[in-house]
Design a protein around this motif. Structure first.
Motif, short mmCIF file in Angstrom:
data_model
loop_
_atom_site.label_atom_id
_atom_site.label_comp_id
_atom_site.label_asym_id
_atom_site.label_seq_id
_atom_site.Cartn_x
_atom_site.Cartn_y
_atom_site.Cartn_z
N ILE A 1 0.68 -1.07 0.10
CA ILE A 1 0.01 0.17 -0.04
C ILE A 1 0.92 1.14 -0.06
O ILE A 1 1.92 1.63 0.77
N ARG A 2 0.61 2.35 -0.93
CA ARG A 2 1.25 3.38 -0.95
C ARG A 2 1.07 4.04 0.50
O ARG A 2 0.25 4.23 1.29
N ALA B 1 6.84 3.59 -0.36
CA ALA B 1 6.96 5.18 -0.43
C ALA B 1 6.82 5.49 -1.92
O ALA B 1 7.66 4.97 -2.55
N LEU B 2 6.09 6.29 -2.16
CA LEU B 2 5.63 6.72 -3.54
C LEU B 2 5.06 8.20 -3.77
O LEU B 2 4.13 8.37 -2.82
N PRO B 3 5.37 8.80 -4.47
CA PRO B 3 5.06 10.32 -4.48
C PRO B 3 3.30 10.20 -5.13
O PRO B 3 2.88 9.18 -5.48
N LEU B 4 2.44 11.20 -4.37
CA LEU B 4 1.11 10.94 -4.80
C LEU B 4 0.91 11.11 -6.37
O LEU B 4 -0.21 10.32 -6.70
N ASN B 5 1.73 11.71 -7.30
CA ASN B 5 1.26 11.58 -8.47
C ASN B 5 2.02 10.42 -9.30
O ASN B 5 1.85 9.98 -10.50
N ILE C 1 -3.88 1.67 -2.13
CA ILE C 1 -3.43 2.98 -1.57
C ILE C 1 -4.27 3.40 -0.28
O ILE C 1 -5.46 2.80 -0.15
N SER C 2 -3.76 4.22 0.44
CA SER C 2 -4.77 4.69 1.35
C SER C 2 -4.80 6.25 1.21
O SER C 2 -3.72 6.91 1.28
N TYR C 3 -6.09 6.39 0.92
CA TYR C 3 -6.26 7.67 0.24
C TYR C 3 -7.76 8.34 0.66
O TYR C 3 -8.55 7.40 1.03
N GLY C 4 -8.05 9.64 0.25
CA GLY C 4 -9.48 9.87 0.39
C GLY C 4 -10.50 9.39 -0.67
O GLY C 4 -10.36 9.18 -1.63
N TRP C 5 -11.81 9.28 -0.18
CA TRP C 5 -12.69 8.62 -1.17
C TRP C 5 -12.95 9.71 -2.13
O TRP C 5 -12.98 9.42 -3.38
N TYR C 6 -13.56 10.79 -1.91
CA TYR C 6 -13.74 11.92 -3.02
C TYR C 6 -12.48 12.25 -3.74
O TYR C 6 -12.53 12.28 -4.90
N SER C 7 -11.32 12.38 -3.07
CA SER C 7 -10.16 12.59 -3.86
C SER C 7 -9.74 11.56 -4.57
O SER C 7 -9.17 11.83 -5.76
#
Length: 348
Positions: free
Chosen positions: A170-171, A190-194, A208-214
């Motif tokens: 997972i990022r 470790a991975l940049p957002l882009n 990834i661990s990230y936002g739902w809307y994002s």
């Protein structure tokens, strides 16, 4: 003689005007305000509206030149530009300055909160109590809020139980979150957002661990939204960043009193909570939409499973507290205060 009387009358009128409306005595001030938002985002529109109200209430004594992402500098550069005097106000993700806003990172700890609103109110409780003074020396906090908490999303691998997390690549969004992911058997990458989309497409990461809307607005592979690469969505409220609007304290203190009053009235705590509340609404709406779209599979662990996960993460909290102590901050006391503040501000 007549000309002299006219001059005297003019000076008297000007003096009376300045006494009645002292804001007219101030030369117009322009404040450059850098953000990371596109003009269509609701947060940007809310900030623009606040700036225009400040301008109106001060009769043009101040102009706030607020601009969308990229127009003043890269997102990671804006805080440094405030420090150097190349910008007066900056929106920044505190994680861009990991050694600077260390005490505030208590609100970013995994599973410490569920909502942006609860986290934001707790942040302000801690800030106003002086518990976060270490982070904001020399700064005027113009805004301070927590973003919604992240889920854990994968492309192909289901997460029906905590056991299924083991071995997932997972990022990793931050050092502390990476430590927590590892405690659960996840391999943090470790991975940049882009690079998230390319990482999943090339099978470098499973998710990834990230936002739902994002995840629905961030670009993914082949010109599609990032969410199009994801299938299994774990609603775990794992962690979320803290963001802020910052000015140099000396810059703010030099402003005329009516301008400072207008800033505190239209920015600060009020707009921070309003933005957090709206972000929570957007996030929950997106969760429902994805759960009903027939493509994505949304999963939540049981209360007992979540208790087991929290127990597993106690070592992470202890490590964080110890790290604070090394910097002269009573980490255990701060963690306890944050938990109490969150409990007081989040519905059971």
């Amino acid at each position: 003689m007549r000309a002299y009387r006219r001059l005297v009358n003019t000076l008297v009128c000007c003096s009376l005007l300045l006494l009645i409306c002292p804001e007219f005595a101030f030369a117009e001030i322009t404040l450059r305000f850098g953000t990371v938002f596109t003009p269509t985002t609701s947060t940007y529109r809310m900030l623009v509206d606040a700036c225009r109200r400040i301008e109106a209430e001060t009769n043009g004594a101040v102009t706030i030149d607020i601009r969308p992402t990229g127009e003043f500098g890269k997102p990671t550069e804006l805080m440094k530009m405030v420090d150097s005097g190349d910008l007066e106000i900056a929106y920044t993700v505190q994680g861009y300055s990991p050694t600077r806003f260390v005490a505030s990172s208590v609100i970013e700890l995994p599973l410490i909160r569920r909502t942006a609103t609860g986290g934001t109110k707790a942040l302000w409780d801690l800030y106003e109590s002086g518990a976060l003074d270490h982070d904001y020396e020399g700064l005027k906090v113009v805004g301070l809020w927590a973003l919604p908490t992240y889920g854990i999303f994968t492309a192909t691998r289901p997460m029906d139980s905590p056991r299924d997390l083991r071995g997932l690549r997972i990022r990793n969004p931050s050092k502390t979150v990476g430590r927590a992911l590892a405690k659960l058997g996840i391999v943090p990458v470790a991975l940049p957002l882009n690079s998230m989309a390319a990482g999943m497409k090339s099978n470098l990461i499973d998710g990834i661990s990230y936002g739902w809307y994002s995840s629905t607005t961030t670009g993914g592979a082949d010109g599609q939204p990032l969410m199009n690469q994801l299938t299994h969505l774990l609603d775990i409220n794992f962690s979320g960043p803290v963001v802020m609007l910052a000015m140099k304290r000396t810059t703010f203190d030099a402003l005329p009193a009516p301008v400072k009053t207008a800033f505190d009235a239209h920015l600060g705590k009020g707009i921070s909570i309003a933005i957090a509340e709206e972000r929570d609404q957007i996030e929950e709406g997106m969760k429902r939409k994805l759960a009903e779209d027939g493509v994505h599979k949304v999963k939540r662990f049981s209360p007992s499973q979540m208790r087991d996960i929290r127990d597993e993460l106690e070592e992470v909290y202890a490590d964080w507290a110890a790290g604070m102590s090394e910097q002269g901050i009573d980490g255990r006391r701060l963690l306890d205060a944050a938990r109490k503040a969150i409990a007081a501000n989040e519905k059971p």
